[in-house]
Design an enzyme around this catalytic site. Sequence first.
Site: not given
Length: 453
Positions: A129, A374-377
């Site tokens: 992100h 979601l790992f900022c993705a």
Amino acid sequence: MSVFTAAADQSVCAPLPVLGRDVTVPLVTGGEVTYAALDYAASAPALQRVWDDVAAYAPYYGSVHRGAGYLSQLSTDLFENARGTVAEFLDCRDDDQVIFTRATTDSLNLLAGALPAGCQVFVFETEHHASLLPWRNAHVTYLDAPRTPQQAVRTLERALAGRGSHGPALVCVTGASNVTGELWPVRELAAAAHAHGARIVLDAAQLAPHHPVSVRELDVDWVAFSGHKLYAPFGSGVLAGRADWLREAEPYLAGGGASRTVARRADGGVDVEWHDSAARHEAGSPNVIGAYAVASACKALTEAGQDALVAREQHLIRTVREGLADVPEVRILSLFGDDAPRVGVLSFVVEGWNSSHFAAALSAEYGIGVRDGLFCAHPLVRTLLGSDPQTQGECGAPEAAPGEKSLNAVRVSFGAGTPDEHVERFVGAARELVRNGAKWNYRTVEGRCVPAV
């Protein structure tokens, strides 16, 4: 050596000393164990060398720029010399600027604010992100996730060829995925961008801690990375690259340090002449300790021998991949395939497990720290899971199939400070959890899976 390959004849070196390597944590089943930090992709532990350098400087802390005192002059020299160290680490061009920021996110937002009017931005949906979202004031084209490096290049070439404008354009691409760890064809993407009159910025947050990064060799226009992933403490980052767009843009922040002269006008207003150096975007008192820590980390990695560090990390990757290959319930997520080169970042799902439950059990029962979610993705993880459900599942759901009751994954990541025992413990714990289940009951509290008390 290419940024994407490790020298075959490099011997595997010992892990570098990092803070927290002897910290013990309690287990929910009783007793304590040395903590296995396997969440380097979020924040890597600080190198002991970096911490020692910062501690040695701390008594000499002083204001920077324009201070007449000895400590101010010392701090100013240290701060400005840190730029040179970072520039050398990145193999920057002679006229490139090195700007100190708070992190990769800050760096890319700074660059977004410096885009020329009418600039078009091209970014793959696979980005973190931090590089997916800053371009709100530009015309953005989001590109579908490629399934091979070659497809990534072709997709970008088609998009640039069809943009219908000869105005300014920027491509933003990661060097290594924060979800899969896979290396992207940065040099080829840069060539495609330049062939179509576009510039390119490299998000090196996950690449720089694991591989040499050469601005010259990769031929990128800018590179951004974070200190807290490069074995330095929190709060520092870098944007390095071409000066022209940065010099022509309004300052990122208005204030002292960014201004060369300020004068009142006869009509009561204010005239400002801004610096055209890196200081233009560094208003306010800078994070001198953060900049020094980043420079110290750059020196430490260089002196340790990055080829040897790459070879060691590849050894750890093989240990994890070969260990998980014996657990058929585990599926490692990948865009480019199992044989794609990668850094020490792997995400996976486990059949029959909610990923938050699995990660919580690794922590509570084995003292292993990983990441789930979601790992900022988000777009990338949804693509990899092949699903887009609207709700999260409760932890510990007995038949929580990934992509149905749980839209998340588990990520294990490691680097220069990781001992073999940590990844070996992780592999053993994953096998035991899949084979025998968790030893403890878990519940969801405010969206997090935690041991039931």
